[in-house]
Design a protein around this motif. Structure first.
Motif, mmCIF file in Angstrom:
data_model
loop_
_atom_site.group_PDB
_atom_site.id
_atom_site.type_symbol
_atom_site.label_atom_id
_atom_site.label_comp_id
_atom_site.label_asym_id
_atom_site.label_seq_id
_atom_site.Cartn_x
_atom_site.Cartn_y
_atom_site.Cartn_z
ATOM 1 N N LYS A 14 0.805 -1.223 0.000
ATOM 2 C CA LYS A 14 0.000 0.000 0.000
ATOM 3 C C LYS A 14 0.843 1.281 0.000
ATOM 4 N N GLU A 15 2.124 1.183 -0.352
ATOM 5 C CA GLU A 15 2.960 2.380 -0.456
ATOM 6 C C GLU A 15 3.199 2.734 -1.924
ATOM 7 N N VAL A 16 3.197 4.039 -2.224
ATOM 8 C CA VAL A 16 3.434 4.507 -3.589
ATOM 9 C C VAL A 16 4.421 5.667 -3.568
ATOM 10 N N VAL A 17 5.104 5.847 -4.700
ATOM 11 C CA VAL A 17 5.940 7.021 -4.944
ATOM 12 C C VAL A 17 5.349 7.740 -6.151
ATOM 13 N N LEU A 18 5.095 9.031 -6.020
ATOM 14 C CA LEU A 18 4.517 9.829 -7.093
ATOM 15 C C LEU A 18 5.639 10.484 -7.882
ATOM 16 N N THR A 19 5.755 10.178 -9.167
ATOM 17 C CA THR A 19 6.811 10.761 -9.985
ATOM 18 C C THR A 19 6.216 11.434 -11.223
ATOM 19 N N PHE A 20 6.895 12.499 -11.662
ATOM 20 C CA PHE A 20 6.394 13.317 -12.772
ATOM 21 C C PHE A 20 7.544 13.666 -13.712
ATOM 22 N N ASP A 21 7.333 13.450 -15.010
ATOM 23 C CA ASP A 21 8.362 13.700 -16.022
ATOM 24 C C ASP A 21 8.010 14.901 -16.900
ATOM 25 N N ASP A 22 9.060 15.423 -17.542
ATOM 26 C CA ASP A 22 8.989 16.327 -18.698
ATOM 27 C C ASP A 22 8.777 17.802 -18.371
ATOM 28 N N GLY A 23 8.470 18.157 -17.156
ATOM 29 C CA GLY A 23 8.277 19.567 -16.830
ATOM 30 C C GLY A 23 9.605 20.295 -16.735
ATOM 31 N N PRO A 24 9.570 21.532 -16.281
ATOM 32 C CA PRO A 24 8.372 22.288 -15.894
ATOM 33 C C PRO A 24 7.653 22.868 -17.110
ATOM 34 N N TRP A 25 6.343 23.070 -16.938
ATOM 35 C CA TRP A 25 5.553 23.621 -18.039
ATOM 36 C C TRP A 25 4.444 24.504 -17.469
ATOM 37 N N PRO A 26 4.186 25.651 -18.127
ATOM 38 C CA PRO A 26 3.151 26.558 -17.608
ATOM 39 C C PRO A 26 1.790 25.874 -17.494
ATOM 40 N N VAL A 27 1.031 26.284 -16.526
ATOM 41 C CA VAL A 27 -0.330 25.809 -16.251
ATOM 42 C C VAL A 27 -0.320 24.365 -15.738
ATOM 43 N N ASN A 28 0.312 23.458 -16.486
ATOM 44 C CA ASN A 28 0.226 22.042 -16.148
ATOM 45 C C ASN A 28 1.007 21.684 -14.883
ATOM 46 N N THR A 29 2.266 22.130 -14.806
ATOM 47 C CA THR A 29 3.041 21.860 -13.590
ATOM 48 C C THR A 29 2.427 22.543 -12.375
ATOM 49 N N PRO A 30 2.055 23.829 -12.450
ATOM 50 C CA PRO A 30 1.390 24.448 -11.296
ATOM 51 C C PRO A 30 0.114 23.732 -10.872
ATOM 52 N N ALA A 31 -0.622 23.164 -11.821
ATOM 53 C CA ALA A 31 -1.843 22.421 -11.469
ATOM 54 C C ALA A 31 -1.492 21.181 -10.651
ATOM 55 N N VAL A 32 -0.422 20.493 -11.047
ATOM 56 C CA VAL A 32 0.029 19.331 -10.288
ATOM 57 C C VAL A 32 0.499 19.759 -8.896
ATOM 58 N N LEU A 33 1.261 20.845 -8.841
ATOM 59 C CA LEU A 33 1.762 21.334 -7.557
ATOM 60 C C LEU A 33 0.620 21.699 -6.612
ATOM 61 N N LYS A 34 -0.418 22.318 -7.135
ATOM 62 C CA LYS A 34 -1.555 22.693 -6.283
ATOM 63 C C LYS A 34 -2.256 21.462 -5.727
ATOM 64 N N ALA A 35 -2.444 20.457 -6.572
ATOM 65 C CA ALA A 35 -3.101 19.227 -6.106
ATOM 66 C C ALA A 35 -2.283 18.561 -5.011
ATOM 67 N N LEU A 36 -0.963 18.518 -5.186
ATOM 68 C CA LEU A 36 -0.098 17.921 -4.168
ATOM 69 C C LEU A 36 -0.127 18.737 -2.886
ATOM 70 N N ALA A 37 -0.103 20.066 -3.023
ATOM 71 C CA ALA A 37 -0.119 20.933 -1.840
ATOM 72 C C ALA A 37 -1.432 20.805 -1.084
ATOM 73 N N ASP A 38 -2.531 20.690 -1.804
ATOM 74 C CA ASP A 38 -3.835 20.546 -1.148
ATOM 75 C C ASP A 38 -3.916 19.265 -0.322
ATOM 76 N N GLU A 39 -3.167 18.257 -0.744
ATOM 77 C CA GLU A 39 -3.156 16.990 -0.005
ATOM 78 C C GLU A 39 -1.911 16.844 0.860
ATOM 79 N N CYS A 40 -1.112 17.921 0.954
ATOM 80 C CA CYS A 40 0.096 17.938 1.805
ATOM 81 C C CYS A 40 0.986 16.737 1.540
ATOM 82 N N THR A 41 1.152 16.418 0.265
ATOM 83 C CA THR A 41 1.985 15.277 -0.099
ATOM 84 C C THR A 41 3.083 15.721 -1.043
ATOM 85 N N LYS A 42 4.042 14.833 -1.308
ATOM 86 C CA LYS A 42 5.240 15.198 -2.066
ATOM 87 C C LYS A 42 5.494 14.230 -3.205
#
Length: 350
Positions: free
Chosen positions: A126-154
């Motif tokens: 039940k453990e996961v690591v969240l990974t993201f490729d190809d950024g940074p990119w306007p709009v899309n990366t900030p959207a991911v960052l906001k979702a992570l921040a709202d859930e206080c996760t990294k």
């Protein structure tokens, strides 16, 4: 005459006796009224468990030098104590959060992600690591960052060097929010292509690291993911000499494919994850629909009892000077003077 001298001598003796008696009386009163002082005893040391608890519960934010006793007595009454500062609180009481943080010693170039590397099975059920490729990119990366921040996760972000130079302010935001930043080559080419020479492959990798360092203003993590998960055997060996950890995946979101709607991304991840029970999840903060999918995906992870593990590196990556210089030349960044600072800046008044 003799009588007069006797009287004078008697008067002097009487005066001396009276003065001595008065001094004795007042000094004895003063002794009775003055508070008795005892040297303060050093505080008893805390038992070992209590010391640990105190250390764990209180975050030291600064050290203030103690005042001399005379100044302390003259100081104004101390204000009410500030609340004890704990670990930064999460505004969302039901947040997914981070279950644990693991530190990676990248010596020798270890690999992670069972699709290609099967040596280090460090995740529990039940453990996961969240990974993201190809950024940074306007709009899309900030959207991911906001979702992570709202859930206080990294998460762990693998940045393309060119994109980092296009949008350094976004990549700085990724790092500022506590995420780990690795690299993903300079221009996202397939390093296993037969058209690539060994030198070109090395240039793509090293220039990518230099570009991310340039954008961040600091060294990135020695973490790397091959574009398209195409692992070049020579570079796998090379990363061992550069002490760079390589990342594959267990769960590919396929969010880059045509028709990868937010709903499709979520179902692809959750279906695979429910089958495996754990794993490194591959997504792309370059993709618009990934940012849209993230809030619901994180909610599904929490509802499914999954926990996030953050991966950090024990050390940072040291770029090679020749690639740093080549990058600055390509970007047409003005080069600074090679003169020593003492010959350029001198203190003339202080």
């Amino acid at each position: 005459m003799r009588n007069a001298l006797g009287l004078m001598l008697a008067s002097v003796i009487a005066a001396v006796v009276i003065a001595a008696g008065g001094w004795f009386y007042y000094s004895s009163r003063a002794d009775q009224g003055a508070p008795k002082t005892v040297a303060a005893r050093a505080a008893d040391p805390l038992p070992a468990p209590a010391r640990l608890a105190a250390k764990d519960d209180v975050a030291t934010t600064a050290t203030i030098a103690g005042k001399p006793a005379a100044l302390a007595q003259a100081a104004a009454p101390a204000p009410a104590p500030l609340p004890v500062q704990q670990k930064q609180a999460c505004a969302n009481p039901n947040a997914l959060g981070v279950a644990r943080v693991v530190e990676i010693d990248t010596t020798g170039g270890p690999g992670f992600g069972f699709e290609h590397f099967k040596q280090f099975d460090f995740l529990t059920d039940k453990e996961v690591v969240l990974t993201f490729d190809d950024g940074p990119w306007p709009v899309n990366t900030p959207a991911v960052l906001k979702a992570l921040a709202d859930e206080c996760t990294k998460g762990l972000f693998f940045s393309v060097g060119k994109h980092a130079t296009y949008h350094p302010e976004i990549l700085k935001q990724v790092l500022a929010q506590g995420h780990t930043v690795g690299t993903h080559t300079w221009s996202h080419v397939n390093l296993n292509s037969k058209k690539m020479t060994e030198q070109q492959v090395k240039d793509e990798v090293e220039k990518g690291f230099s570009a991310v360092r340039f954008a961040l203003g600091t060294n990135p993590a020695p973490f790397f993911r091959f574009p398209q998960l195409q692992h070049n055997p020579a570079m796998v060996t090379y990363f061992g000499t550069r002490n760079v950890a390589m990342f594959s995946t267990e769960i590919d979101s396929f969010d880059f494919r045509k028709g990868a709607t937010p709903e499709k991304i979520i179902e692809t991840v959750m279906t695979r994850l429910d089958k495996l029970g754990k794993g490194i999840i591959l997504m792309h903060d370059f993709q618009k629909n990934t940012g849209i999918a993230m809030p619901t995906l994180l909610a599904r992870l929490k509802a499914g009892g999954y926990k996030v593990v953050q991966m950090k590196a024990k050390t940072t990556f040291q770029t090679l000077p020749e690639y740093d210089e080549a990058l600055l030349k390509d970007l047409k960044v003005p080069t600074s003077s090679a003169r020593p600072i003492a010959s350029v800046v001198q203190t003339v008044s202080q």
